[in-house]
Design an enzyme around this catalytic site. Structure first.
Site, PDB file in Angstrom:
ATOM      1  N   GLU A  99       0.843  -1.196   0.000  1.00  0.00           N
ATOM      2  CA  GLU A  99       0.000   0.000   0.000  1.00  0.00           C
ATOM      3  C   GLU A  99       0.881   1.249   0.000  1.00  0.00           C
ATOM      4  O   GLU A  99       1.831   1.324   0.758  1.00  0.00           O
ATOM      5  CB  GLU A  99      -0.864  -0.032   1.268  1.00  0.00           C
ATOM      6  CG  GLU A  99      -1.938   0.991   1.282  1.00  0.00           C
ATOM      7  CD  GLU A  99      -2.713   0.984  -0.020  1.00  0.00           C
ATOM      8  OE1 GLU A  99      -3.457   0.044  -0.255  1.00  0.00           O
ATOM      9  OE2 GLU A  99      -2.543   1.929  -0.828  1.00  0.00           O
ATOM     10  N   PHE A 100       0.548   2.199  -0.851  1.00  0.00           N
ATOM     11  CA  PHE A 100       1.331   3.434  -0.885  1.00  0.00           C
ATOM     12  C   PHE A 100       0.540   4.651  -0.424  1.00  0.00           C
ATOM     13  O   PHE A 100       1.044   5.773  -0.484  1.00  0.00           O
ATOM     14  CB  PHE A 100       1.873   3.683  -2.304  1.00  0.00           C
ATOM     15  CG  PHE A 100       2.906   2.667  -2.718  1.00  0.00           C
ATOM     16  CD1 PHE A 100       4.157   2.648  -2.122  1.00  0.00           C
ATOM     17  CD2 PHE A 100       2.617   1.716  -3.686  1.00  0.00           C
ATOM     18  CE1 PHE A 100       5.112   1.700  -2.482  1.00  0.00           C
ATOM     19  CE2 PHE A 100       3.569   0.766  -4.060  1.00  0.00           C
ATOM     20  CZ  PHE A 100       4.818   0.756  -3.466  1.00  0.00           C
ATOM     21  N   LYS A 121       8.359  -1.549  -1.533  1.00  0.00           N
ATOM     22  CA  LYS A 121       7.602  -0.879  -0.478  1.00  0.00           C
ATOM     23  C   LYS A 121       8.549  -0.304   0.578  1.00  0.00           C
ATOM     24  O   LYS A 121       8.447   0.862   0.961  1.00  0.00           O
ATOM     25  CB  LYS A 121       6.626  -1.873   0.155  1.00  0.00           C
ATOM     26  CG  LYS A 121       5.992  -1.418   1.430  1.00  0.00           C
ATOM     27  CD  LYS A 121       5.042  -0.263   1.212  1.00  0.00           C
ATOM     28  CE  LYS A 121       4.690   0.381   2.534  1.00  0.00           C
ATOM     29  NZ  LYS A 121       3.616   1.338   2.446  1.00  0.00           N
ATOM     30  N   CYS A 170       4.983   3.915   9.965  1.00  0.00           N
ATOM     31  CA  CYS A 170       5.644   3.253   8.839  1.00  0.00           C
ATOM     32  C   CYS A 170       7.141   3.543   8.709  1.00  0.00           C
ATOM     33  O   CYS A 170       7.941   2.622   8.594  1.00  0.00           O
ATOM     34  CB  CYS A 170       4.955   3.656   7.549  1.00  0.00           C
ATOM     35  SG  CYS A 170       3.186   3.390   7.611  1.00  0.00           S
ATOM     36  N   GLN A 194       9.811   4.700  10.481  1.00  0.00           N
ATOM     37  CA  GLN A 194      10.831   4.141  11.368  1.00  0.00           C
ATOM     38  C   GLN A 194      10.846   2.617  11.295  1.00  0.00           C
ATOM     39  O   GLN A 194      11.899   1.985  11.153  1.00  0.00           O
ATOM     40  CB  GLN A 194      10.584   4.615  12.795  1.00  0.00           C
ATOM     41  CG  GLN A 194      11.526   3.954  13.783  1.00  0.00           C
ATOM     42  CD  GLN A 194      11.540   4.660  15.115  1.00  0.00           C
ATOM     43  OE1 GLN A 194      11.632   5.882  15.186  1.00  0.00           O
ATOM     44  NE2 GLN A 194      11.438   3.902  16.179  1.00  0.00           N
ATOM     45  N   PHE A 243       0.551  12.479  14.465  1.00  0.00           N
ATOM     46  CA  PHE A 243       1.865  12.522  13.800  1.00  0.00           C
ATOM     47  C   PHE A 243       1.856  13.394  12.550  1.00  0.00           C
ATOM     48  O   PHE A 243       2.896  13.750  12.026  1.00  0.00           O
ATOM     49  CB  PHE A 243       2.387  11.113  13.505  1.00  0.00           C
ATOM     50  CG  PHE A 243       1.820  10.465  12.265  1.00  0.00           C
ATOM     51  CD1 PHE A 243       0.598   9.821  12.289  1.00  0.00           C
ATOM     52  CD2 PHE A 243       2.547  10.470  11.081  1.00  0.00           C
ATOM     53  CE1 PHE A 243       0.093   9.215  11.149  1.00  0.00           C
ATOM     54  CE2 PHE A 243       2.050   9.861   9.926  1.00  0.00           C
ATOM     55  CZ  PHE A 243       0.811   9.240   9.957  1.00  0.00           C
TER      56      PHE A 243
HETATM   57  C1  UGA Z   1       3.873   6.923   4.577  1.00  0.00           C
HETATM   58  C2  UGA Z   1       4.128   7.036   3.067  1.00  0.00           C
HETATM   59  O1  UGA Z   1       4.113   8.418   2.673  1.00  0.00           O
HETATM   60  C3  UGA Z   1       3.066   6.276   2.287  1.00  0.00           C
HETATM   61  O2  UGA Z   1       3.371   6.316   0.899  1.00  0.00           O
HETATM   62  C4  UGA Z   1       3.040   4.826   2.769  1.00  0.00           C
HETATM   63  O3  UGA Z   1       2.040   4.082   2.129  1.00  0.00           O
HETATM   64  C5  UGA Z   1       2.760   4.816   4.276  1.00  0.00           C
HETATM   65  O4  UGA Z   1       3.804   5.546   4.937  1.00  0.00           O
HETATM   66  C6  UGA Z   1       2.766   3.372   4.719  1.00  0.00           C
HETATM   67  O5  UGA Z   1       3.821   2.727   4.680  1.00  0.00           O
HETATM   68  O6  UGA Z   1       1.702   2.858   5.079  1.00  0.00           O
HETATM   69  P1  UGA Z   1       2.226   8.126   6.322  1.00  0.00           P
HETATM   70  O7  UGA Z   1       3.125   7.532   7.358  1.00  0.00           O
HETATM   71  O8  UGA Z   1       0.758   7.935   6.444  1.00  0.00           O
HETATM   72  O9  UGA Z   1       2.633   7.562   4.864  1.00  0.00           O
HETATM   73  O10 UGA Z   1       2.462   9.704   6.268  1.00  0.00           O
HETATM   74  P2  UGA Z   1       3.487  10.677   5.510  1.00  0.00           P
HETATM   75  O11 UGA Z   1       2.692  11.704   4.804  1.00  0.00           O
HETATM   76  O12 UGA Z   1       4.494   9.947   4.715  1.00  0.00           O
HETATM   77  O13 UGA Z   1       4.205  11.404   6.729  1.00  0.00           O
HETATM   78  C7  UGA Z   1       5.144  10.726   7.582  1.00  0.00           C
HETATM   79  C8  UGA Z   1       5.782  11.714   8.549  1.00  0.00           C
HETATM   80  O14 UGA Z   1       6.712  12.561   7.864  1.00  0.00           O
HETATM   81  C9  UGA Z   1       4.784  12.653   9.228  1.00  0.00           C
HETATM   82  O15 UGA Z   1       5.110  12.793  10.597  1.00  0.00           O
HETATM   83  C10 UGA Z   1       4.974  13.944   8.478  1.00  0.00           C
HETATM   84  O16 UGA Z   1       4.607  15.064   9.229  1.00  0.00           O
HETATM   85  C11 UGA Z   1       6.471  13.903   8.213  1.00  0.00           C
HETATM   86  N1  UGA Z   1       6.875  14.773   7.099  1.00  0.00           N
HETATM   87  C12 UGA Z   1       6.430  14.535   5.828  1.00  0.00           C
HETATM   88  C13 UGA Z   1       7.731  15.836   7.335  1.00  0.00           C
HETATM   89  O17 UGA Z   1       8.169  16.070   8.475  1.00  0.00           O
HETATM   90  N2  UGA Z   1       8.118  16.625   6.279  1.00  0.00           N
HETATM   91  C14 UGA Z   1       7.688  16.415   5.009  1.00  0.00           C
HETATM   92  O18 UGA Z   1       8.079  17.177   4.109  1.00  0.00           O
HETATM   93  C15 UGA Z   1       6.816  15.342   4.777  1.00  0.00           C
END
Ligand code: UGA
Length: 445
Positions: free
Chosen positions: A144-145, A203, A259, A261, A321
């Protein structure tokens, strides 16, 4: 599954879970909110539930009646024994495979939807074939992405869907079945097929690359603070290079979520397993920078407040988060609250979607401090003005849009002086806040 149900009315989708309370909540039309907050999900569930989308605890019946089964259980980091703190705990995956093997009486396609270490499909297949009723299984990898908070849109307008399968006629036929489901709303060029191992590894690789971008810009943010550069300007300047691109360059208090970490630890563990020390260390550094960023932010709060936060009230805006989710797993807010409580601060939280019970359970899970101390030091309210009242500082943890529109002069008046804002998301406008009289501290600015 709600998206599949809504786009494929001729397919019956049954979501099963052994947790009766949770299934009852998904089935309850009177509840204001679903167990998971996700923009657009409620409408989708309401339009399909009882028609071709069902929630049930009758796992065996659902297996028996299905032609295709998605394994979507969690695969947390192992917290015991070999691989503790790094490897994925696959006990739930194995339990699913064993149940499917025991119950299935006719051929099934089993889809790995959970994020798993590369080569897990071999484990699943082996269990299915050796403990089953001699029926045939095809195991597909379909990672899943979607990201939380934008899940529905990510699915409906997917950059790509990835399906890995065996390179045999039966494997290709199974890939074809799953492709035809996604084909209800995606174009053929959006559906990518590979072998199983490439799919599983892609993934982990995708999440590692995304997290690496955040750690890279966060590493730059520290350098910006030392050199009077502004990380937002640096991000803009480098993001306009089409080879780098503008997304995922937002410096922050550190990435959270269930996801990044976990998946990088997984990747590091696999690399070590194969003796690839340099590869393991390369990816491990992404996590080290993330931990460093959290600690750096917490220390900055402490030093700015004259090296003393004991019995001082610190307001947290946001606990989730990221915005538009009630998920708090691995949120940086938990780590920073923990640091400040160790310094005997009092934390008062306003998050539009997270309950105090959840916050306390996050803290209790992280540390071994007695739960009653956490409960005495952490409180929450739905009123952002009450949360900020009498506080010495506000720390912005989550980029909820609504924080921008608060009555900041009113908040200023209610706070201890000098009132600090530690903007862990660079969400707010520095010049406006400084004009009101706040001491503004951003990330890398
Ligand atoms: C992430 C991936 O983006 C998805 O593609 C993947 O499917 C998912 O993990 C998964 O493995 O299930 P998610 O953890 O829901 O999605 O959220 P993200 O939007 O990736 O954010 C992750 C963290 O990075 C958040 O704490 C966000 O605030 C932080 N982040 C993101 C930043 O600090 N800076 C950024 O520019 C982008």
């Amino acid at each position: 599954m709600a998206v599949i149900a809504s786009k494929c009315p001729e397919i019956t989708v049954t979501v099963v879970d052994i947790n009766q309370k949770r299934i009852d909540a998904w089935n309850d039309p009177s509840l204001d909110e679903l167990p998971v907050y996700e923009p657009g999900l409620k409408e989708l569930v309401e339009s399909t539930r009882g028609k071709n989308l069902f929630f049930s605890t009758d796992v065996e019946k659902a297996i028996d009646e299905s032609q295709m089964i998605f394994i979507s259980v969690n695969t947390p980091t192992k917290d015991y024994g070999v691989g503790e703190g790094m490897a994925a705990n696959l006990k739930y995956i194995e339990a699913c495979a064993r149940t499917i093997a025991r119950v299935a009486k006719d051929d099934k396609i089993v889809v790995e939807k959970s994020t798993v270490p590369v080569r897990t499909a071999a484990t699943v297949k082996s269990i299915l074939e050796h403990t089953g009723n001699k029926v045939h299984f095809q195991v597909l990898s379909n990672p899943e992405f979607l990201a939380e908070g934008t899940a529905i849109d990510d699915l409906l307008n997917a950059d790509r869907v990835l399906i890995g399968g065996e390179q045999t006629p039966e494997g290709q036929a199974a890939i074809g079945e799953l492709t035809s489901i996604y084909g209800h709303w995606l174009k053929p060029h959006q559906i990518l097929t590979t072998n199983v191992w490439s799919s599983e590894l892609s993934k982990l690789a995708a999440n590692a690359f995304l997290a690496q971008r955040v750690s890279s810009i966060n590493a730059m943010s520290e350098l910006c603070e030392a050199t009077n550069a502004d990380v937002r300007e640096v991000a803009r300047a480098i993001g306009m290079d089409s080879r780098i691109g503008p997304k995922f360059l937002q410096a922050s208090v550190g990435f959270g979520g269930s996801c990044f970490q976990k998946d990088i630890l997984n990747l590091v563990y696999i690399a070590r397993h194969y003796g690839l020390v340099e590869v393991a260390e390369y990816w491990e550094q992404v996590i080290r920078i993330n931990n460093h960023q959290r600690e750096r932010f917490a220390r900055k709060i402490l030093t700015s407040l004259f090296n003393n936060v004991a019995d001082k009230k610190i307001a947290f805006y946001g606990w989730a988060f990221k915005k538009d989710t009630n998920d708090t797993r691995e949120s940086s807010a938990i780590y920073i609250a923990d640091f400040l409580i160790r310094e005997r601060a009092e934390i008062h939280v306003f998050d539009p979607k997270v309950s105090l019970d959840q916050m306390l359970s996050d803290l209790n899970y992280l540390n071994s401090r007695p739960a009653d101390i956490n409960a005495a030091k952490l409180s929450a309210s739905n009123d952002p003005y009450a949360v900020a009242g009498d506080s010495h500082a506000i720390a912005v943890m989550t980029e909820w849009d609504q924080f921008r529109d608060l009555d900041w002069p009113r908040i200023h008046d209610g706070m201890q002086k000098p009132p600090f804002i530690f903007d862990g998301r660079n969400l707010l406008d520095r010049a406006t806040l400084q004009e009101i009289g706040f001491e503004y501290v951003g990330i890398g600015t």
